[in-house]
Design an enzyme around this catalytic site. Structure first.
Site, PDB file in Angstrom:
ATOM      1  N   GLU A 290       0.822  -1.211   0.000  1.00  0.00           N
ATOM      2  CA  GLU A 290       0.000   0.000   0.000  1.00  0.00           C
ATOM      3  C   GLU A 290       0.858   1.264   0.000  1.00  0.00           C
ATOM      4  O   GLU A 290       0.880   2.007   0.975  1.00  0.00           O
ATOM      5  CB  GLU A 290      -0.870   0.009   1.261  1.00  0.00           C
ATOM      6  CG  GLU A 290      -1.748  -1.208   1.394  1.00  0.00           C
ATOM      7  CD  GLU A 290      -2.443  -1.288   2.747  1.00  0.00           C
ATOM      8  OE1 GLU A 290      -3.553  -1.798   2.789  1.00  0.00           O
ATOM      9  OE2 GLU A 290      -1.865  -0.833   3.762  1.00  0.00           O
ATOM     10  N   GLY A 292       1.824   5.002  -0.520  1.00  0.00           N
ATOM     11  CA  GLY A 292       1.124   6.284  -0.663  1.00  0.00           C
ATOM     12  C   GLY A 292       2.113   7.343  -1.112  1.00  0.00           C
ATOM     13  O   GLY A 292       2.188   7.729  -2.278  1.00  0.00           O
ATOM     14  N   ARG A 330       3.158  19.821   7.889  1.00  0.00           N
ATOM     15  CA  ARG A 330       4.050  18.724   8.294  1.00  0.00           C
ATOM     16  C   ARG A 330       5.273  19.171   9.072  1.00  0.00           C
ATOM     17  O   ARG A 330       5.768  18.437   9.913  1.00  0.00           O
ATOM     18  CB  ARG A 330       4.446  17.884   7.073  1.00  0.00           C
ATOM     19  CG  ARG A 330       3.249  17.114   6.496  1.00  0.00           C
ATOM     20  CD  ARG A 330       3.648  16.127   5.408  1.00  0.00           C
ATOM     21  NE  ARG A 330       4.425  15.020   5.902  1.00  0.00           N
ATOM     22  CZ  ARG A 330       5.715  14.820   5.647  1.00  0.00           C
ATOM     23  NH1 ARG A 330       6.388  15.676   4.901  1.00  0.00           N
ATOM     24  NH2 ARG A 330       6.342  13.780   6.154  1.00  0.00           N
ATOM     25  N   CYS A 361      -1.712  32.886  11.861  1.00  0.00           N
ATOM     26  CA  CYS A 361      -1.453  33.551  13.133  1.00  0.00           C
ATOM     27  C   CYS A 361      -1.025  32.520  14.164  1.00  0.00           C
ATOM     28  O   CYS A 361      -1.819  32.098  15.016  1.00  0.00           O
ATOM     29  CB  CYS A 361      -2.690  34.293  13.595  1.00  0.00           C
ATOM     30  SG  CYS A 361      -2.892  35.776  12.640  1.00  0.00           S
ATOM     31  N   GLU A 362       0.240  32.124  14.058  1.00  0.00           N
ATOM     32  CA  GLU A 362       0.769  31.031  14.857  1.00  0.00           C
ATOM     33  C   GLU A 362       2.283  31.058  14.643  1.00  0.00           C
ATOM     34  O   GLU A 362       2.730  30.916  13.512  1.00  0.00           O
ATOM     35  CB  GLU A 362       0.155  29.728  14.290  1.00  0.00           C
ATOM     36  CG  GLU A 362       0.579  28.453  14.923  1.00  0.00           C
ATOM     37  CD  GLU A 362      -0.118  28.223  16.260  1.00  0.00           C
ATOM     38  OE1 GLU A 362      -1.339  28.438  16.357  1.00  0.00           O
ATOM     39  OE2 GLU A 362       0.588  27.851  17.211  1.00  0.00           O
TER      40      GLU A 362
END
Ligand SMILES: *Cc1c(COP(=O)(O)O)cnc(C)c1O
Length: 431
Positions: A290, A292, A330, A361-362
Site C-alpha cells: 500500500e 502512498g 508537516r 497567526c501562529e
C-alpha cells in the site's frame, strides 16, 4: 536538482513535467500544488513491473489514497490498474464518485463508524481491514443484517520498530492500530474472525511505518507474517491467500535522503516472502502493498509568492509566503524536512539561509527553518519540493484561508484537478 523531475529551463526557471513553474504561478495563482502525471504513472508502473519480475505478478498494489485524495488521482490510479486504500467514508465516497471499482478498494481505519461500515458494505468494497474486536462484532452484525459475507483482513502489529519518527511509527505494541502478536490478541482475533458467519477471513495485514529507508524491517515483516499465516492454517484450518505489507517506502525530500529504488524494495520483499514460505512450508500468497507517499510525494511541489522578507539581525531572516501550515502542516506537526527553491531564480546559487514562514497567526507556522534557498525578494515565486503526499490531504482552513488549487502537468501542459477554494466556499456551511 533534488530529483530528475525538477529541471531548470533557459530562462533560469524551475520546471516540473516540462512546465515552467513561474508561468504556472502566473496563470493559476499561488499557493498552488503542482503534480507531474508521467512521474506518478511511472511510480505506479514501477511497483507493478517489479512484482511481475520477482513474483510472477501475484500481487496487488493498493495506492494509499490518504496521501493525496481527489477524483482525478483515483482515476489516474485506476487507469494504471492499481487498487486503492481508503480510511474514511469521505475517501470512499470520493473514490466511488470517480468511478473507482469497489472490488478494488480496501477500507482501513482503527475506528470505522457503523455508518462507514454500512456504507462500505452497500458499496461492495473488496476488502475491509479489521482493526479490533469491537469492529469484528459490529461488521459481522451489519453484514448479517444485509445478508452479505464480507472479505476481511486482520490488522496485525508485528512488533517491528523501523527507526523512523515516533509520530509516524506504527509497528510496535504501543500503537493504536491493530492486534498485537506477543500478547495473544492476534490469535484471539483470528479465532473470533473464523467463527463469524458473515465475515470471510482472507488475509492478514501489517504496516510497519512510513518514510522507511531500510529493507530489513520488510524482510522481518515477511518472516513474521508468513509464520503467523502458517500458525493460522495449522490451528484454525484456514489457509490465508493474501498477505498485505502496507506502505512506508521512503522518498527523497532532501538531498540527504537515499531511498531504495522501487525495484529493489519489491525484489527484497518478494525474496523474503518466498524464503519464509519455503521455511514454513506455506503456499505463496498474493502479496499486497500500500504505497502512498512513494506514488505521489516526490513528483510534485507547492508554489508560493514571497510577501515579505524580514531580517532579524544576528538571529534569522524570515521569508513569508502566502500559504503555510494551512496547506502544509508537516513541519509544524513533526519537523518534516523539505528543500525549497526560488523558482524564478533556480539557476542562481542557493546561498541565502532563511526560515520560510507561512501567513497563519501562529509562531509555529513554519515550512522550514535555517534552510538554503536563492536570495529571496518580495514577489519571488518560492517552490517547496516533494509536497505531493500529506500536504493537500492534511490542509485546513485555519484562519479561514481557502485551500489552494492543484494542477496536473503532463508533457508541459497543465490542467486544473482541484479548484481553488473561494471565500464563498468558506461560509457555505455557516448558518
Ligand atoms: C499511511 C498508510 C499507508 C501509506 O503509507 P506511505 O508511507 O504513504 O506509503 C499504507 N497503509 C496503511 C495502513 C497506512 O496507514
Amino acid at each position: 536538482m533534488l530529483t530528475d523531475s525538477f529541471k531548470i529551463n533557459s530562462k533560469g526557471h524551475l520546471t516540473l513535467g516540462g512546465a515552467d513553474t513561474v508561468e504556472l504561478a502566473k496563470e493559476y495563482g499561488t499557493p498552488l500544488y503542482v503534480f507531474d502525471e508521467n512521474d506518478i504513472r511511472n511510480n505506479c508502473r514501477s511497483f507493478k513491473e517489479a512484482f511481475e519480475k520477482y513474483y510472477g505478478g501475484n500481487a496487488k498494489v493498493y495506492y494509499a489514497s490518504k496521501a493525496f485524495s481527489c477524483k482525478e488521482m483515483y482515476r489516474l490510479v485506476n487507469s494504471e490498474n492499481l487498487c486503492t486504500d481508503v480510511v474514511s467514508g469521505g475517501e470512499l465516497y470520493t473514490a466511488l464518485s470517480a468511478g473507482f471499482p469497489a472490488e478494488n478498494i480496501g477500507f482501513h481505519g482503527n475506528n470505522k463508524t457503523p455508518d462507514e461500515l454500512s456504507f462500505a458494505l452497500d458499496s461492495k468494497v473488496g476488502r475491509i481491514v479489521v482493526d479490533n474486536m469491537t469492529e469484528l462484532h459490529t461488521l459481522n452484525a451489519i453484514a448479517k443484517e444485509k445478508g452479505v459475507c464480507q472479505k476481511i483482513l486482520l490488522r496485525i502489529k508485528p512488533g517491528i520498530d523501523c527507526h523512523t519518527h515516533d509520530y509516524i511509527k506504527t509497528g510496535q505494541i504501543d500503537c493504536k492500530f491493530g492486534f498485537a502478536l506477543e500478547n495473544g490478541e492476534a490469535a484471539k482475533a483470528v479465532a473470533l474472525a473464523c467463527s463469524l458467519e458473515n465475515l470471510d477471513l482472507v488475509g492478514i495485514h501489517c504496516h510497519i511505518g512510513s518514510q522507511i529507508f531500510e529493507t530489513e524491517p520488510f524482510q522481518d515483516a515477511a518472516n513474521i507474517m508468513i509464520s503467523l499465516a502458517k500458525d493460522i492454517s495449522e490451528n484454525y484450518g484456514k489457509t490465508l491467500s493474501e498477505i498485505n505489507f502496507g506502505g512506508g517506502y521512503g522518498i527523497k525530500y532532501t538531498s540527504e535522503d537515499k531511498p531504495v529504488s522501487k525495484d529493489e524494495s519489491i525484489k527484497i520483499l518478494c525474496e523474503a516472502v518466498k524464503a519464509a514460505c519455503e521455511k514454513y512450508a506455506f503456499p505463496l500468497p498474493t502479496i499486497c502493498i500500500e504505497p502512498g507517499r512513494s506514488v505521489v510525494g516526490a513528483s510534485s511541489l507547492t508554489l508560493y509568492t514571497v510577501g515579505s522578507v524580514k531580517e532579524i539581525k544576528d538571529i534569522r531572516t524570515y521569508v513569508s509566503v502566502d500559504g503555510g501550515m494551512s496547506d502544509n502542516p508537516r513541519y509544524a506537526l513533526y519537523g518534516a524536512e523539505y528543500e525549497a527553491v526560488v523558482a524564478n531564480k533556480a539557476n542562481k546559487e542557493r546561498d541565502f539561509v532563511c526560515t520560510i514562514a507561512g501567513k497563519c497567526c501562529e509562531s509555529g507556522d513554519l515550512i522550514q527553518e535555517h534552510t538554503s534557498i536563492q536570495q529571496a525578494e518580495v514577489g519571488d515565486i518560492l517552490a517547496v519540493l516533494a509536497t505531493g503526499a500529506y500536504n493537500y490531504s492534511m490542509a485546513s482552513n485555519y484562519n479561514r484561508i481557502p485551500r489552494p488549487a492543484a494542477v496536473m502537468v503532463k508533457d508541459g501542459a497543465a490542467r486544473i484537478i482541484i479548484e481553488r477554494e473561494t471565500y464563498e466556499d468558506l461560509i457555505k456551511k455557516d448558518v
